[in-house]
Design an enzyme around this catalytic site. Structure first.
Site, PDB file in Angstrom:
ATOM      1  N   PRO A   2      -0.013  -1.759  -6.576  1.00 58.15           N
ATOM      2  CA  PRO A   2      -0.121  -0.362  -7.009  1.00 58.15           C
ATOM      3  C   PRO A   2      -1.474   0.237  -6.670  1.00 58.15           C
ATOM      4  CG  PRO A   2       0.755  -1.746  -8.764  1.00 58.15           C
ATOM      5  CD  PRO A   2       0.301  -2.670  -7.670  1.00 58.15           C
ATOM      6  N   GLU A   3      -1.477   1.501  -6.294  1.00 63.29           N
ATOM      7  CA  GLU A   3      -2.739   2.204  -6.068  1.00 63.29           C
ATOM      8  C   GLU A   3      -3.215   2.806  -7.391  1.00 63.29           C
ATOM      9  OE1 GLU A   3      -3.378   4.105  -2.417  1.00 63.29           O
ATOM     10  OE2 GLU A   3      -1.748   3.074  -1.390  1.00 63.29           O
ATOM     11  N   LYS A  52      -7.698  -0.333  -9.971  1.00 64.70           N
ATOM     12  CA  LYS A  52      -6.412  -0.988 -10.176  1.00 64.70           C
ATOM     13  C   LYS A  52      -6.400  -1.842 -11.444  1.00 64.70           C
ATOM     14  CE  LYS A  52      -5.736  -0.860  -5.184  1.00 64.70           C
ATOM     15  NZ  LYS A  52      -5.437  -1.596  -3.945  1.00 64.70           N
ATOM     16  N   ARG A 121     -18.742  -4.120 -11.370  1.00 71.19           N
ATOM     17  CA  ARG A 121     -18.495  -4.647 -10.027  1.00 71.19           C
ATOM     18  C   ARG A 121     -17.568  -3.762  -9.202  1.00 71.19           C
ATOM     19  NH1 ARG A 121     -15.178  -8.937 -12.758  1.00 71.19           N
ATOM     20  NH2 ARG A 121     -12.992  -8.575 -12.198  1.00 71.19           N
ATOM     21  N   ASN A 162      -3.550   1.236   0.525  1.00 74.89           N
ATOM     22  CA  ASN A 162      -3.203   1.410   1.926  1.00 74.89           C
ATOM     23  C   ASN A 162      -2.650   2.795   2.243  1.00 74.89           C
ATOM     24  OD1 ASN A 162      -3.222   0.318   4.478  1.00 74.89           O
ATOM     25  ND2 ASN A 162      -1.152  -0.523   4.342  1.00 74.89           N
ATOM     26  N   ARG A 258      -4.340  -5.614   6.006  1.00 73.04           N
ATOM     27  CA  ARG A 258      -3.218  -4.720   5.760  1.00 73.04           C
ATOM     28  C   ARG A 258      -2.869  -3.997   7.052  1.00 73.04           C
ATOM     29  NH1 ARG A 258      -2.624  -3.418   0.358  1.00 73.04           N
ATOM     30  NH2 ARG A 258      -0.578  -2.638   0.993  1.00 73.04           N
TER      31      ARG A 258
END
Length: 309
Positions: A2-3, A52, A121, A162, A258
């Site tokens: 999932p984005e 995410k 991070r 992506n 990807r």
């Protein structure tokens, strides 16, 4: 996977169904059973996303940290809840709704300090109010890595996947193989603002749509896109198809583990070359076989089940 817009939508939906109300918290699978027992009978008080990563807080000092990974799914439903399957890692239910979490990469109880370490991070998230795009550009502008790879690096910018990577580069005519250091501040600010708008729309509509009104199917007299992804896009998973703008062939090639999609006519190379990630493919190798481009399986993030608003 999932984005970021999906995770922000999840945060909203968790709060909408369970915010401020006591919930029965269980782990039918058993892997989260001890933590679920600590939270059972408490109310969800906060839900937030960063990239995410999803964070849920109940009536305790700890947070549930969830990362769906490639295979995680979330299913919401109305009460009464059906008997859970033994694959449900986390179930919340009350007198009006239930939600099941299956197959996440991460589902663990963490303290505030551990949560802050995760934020520290990650790069800035276009959907967060505390995002600092200048911090992301500082890293981009010093890097010889391709801008396409940098946009997928969650330490640089959190939440872009992506689809948004390919689409924002196309919308701004940026060659995906340009080194980050060749991206101007003006170009970065424009792409950032576009990502904010596109991803907010993704949260609202629960899908990714990136084409401008003049390129919608009705405006162009073309058939709507038919794909498990669902939304109208310019280049993502459109390898070998004609570009909506120039009519040229959309290309694909592996980059940063990807498949990258771009239009070599609308995204012409400019500036210096010499990025340190994968070399730009030749024209022949960038053309995907028509069969493979149509049979490539849908991303796992597109299979998650969240009810439309």
């Amino acid at each position: 996977m999932p984005e970021g817009h999906t995770i922000h939508r999840l945060a909203e939906d968790y709060l909408g169904g369970f915010g401020g109300r006591k919930a029965h918290v269980t782990s039918p699978q058993g892997k989260f059973a001890d933590a679920a027992a600590l939270l059972d009978g408490t109310a969800l008080t906060a839900a937030e996303a960063h990239g995410k990563h999803l964070f849920l807080r109940f009536g305790t000092d700890d947070w549930i940290h969830i990362h769906l990974g490639l295979f995680g799914k979330v299913n919401f439903g109305a009460a009464p809840a059906p008997p859970p399957t033994d694959t449900v890692r986390l179930r919340l239910r009350n007198d009006t709704a239930y939600v099941d979490l299956r197959g996440p990469t991460t589902c663990t109880l963490i303290a505030d300090a551990e949560k802050q370490a995760i934020h520290d991070r990650l790069g800035p998230d276009p959907l967060r109010e505390d995002a600092e795009p200048a911090r992301a550009y500082e890293r981009v502008s010093r890097s010889r890595t391709t801008i396409a790879a940098l946009l997928m690096d969650q330490k640089v910018i959190a939440g872009v996947g992506n689809v948004y990577r390919a689409e924002v580069l196309f919308r701004h005519g940026v060659d995906p193989y340009r080194p980050g250091r060749d991206i101007t501040r003006g170009e970065w600010d424009a792409m950032w603002a576009d990502l904010v708008a596109l991803m907010r729309e993704g949260v609202r509509n629960n899908r990714i749509d990136t084409v401008r009104p003049e390129h919608e199917p009705e405006a162009m007299g073309r058939p709507p896109r038919k794909d498990d992804h669902g939304g109208e896009v310019y280049v993502y998973r459109r390898a070998t198809m004609p570009c909506h703008i120039c009519g040229g062939e959309i290309r694909t090639a592996p980059l940063a583990a990807r498949n990258l999609f771009w239009c070599p006519t609308c995204q012409k190379p400019c500036g210096s070359q010499g990025a340190t990630t994968e070399a730009k493919p030749s024209e022949a190798s960038a053309r995907a076989p028509r069969r493979s481009s149509r049979t490539r399986p849908a991303a796992a993030s597109e299979a998650r089940d969240i009810p439309p608003r």
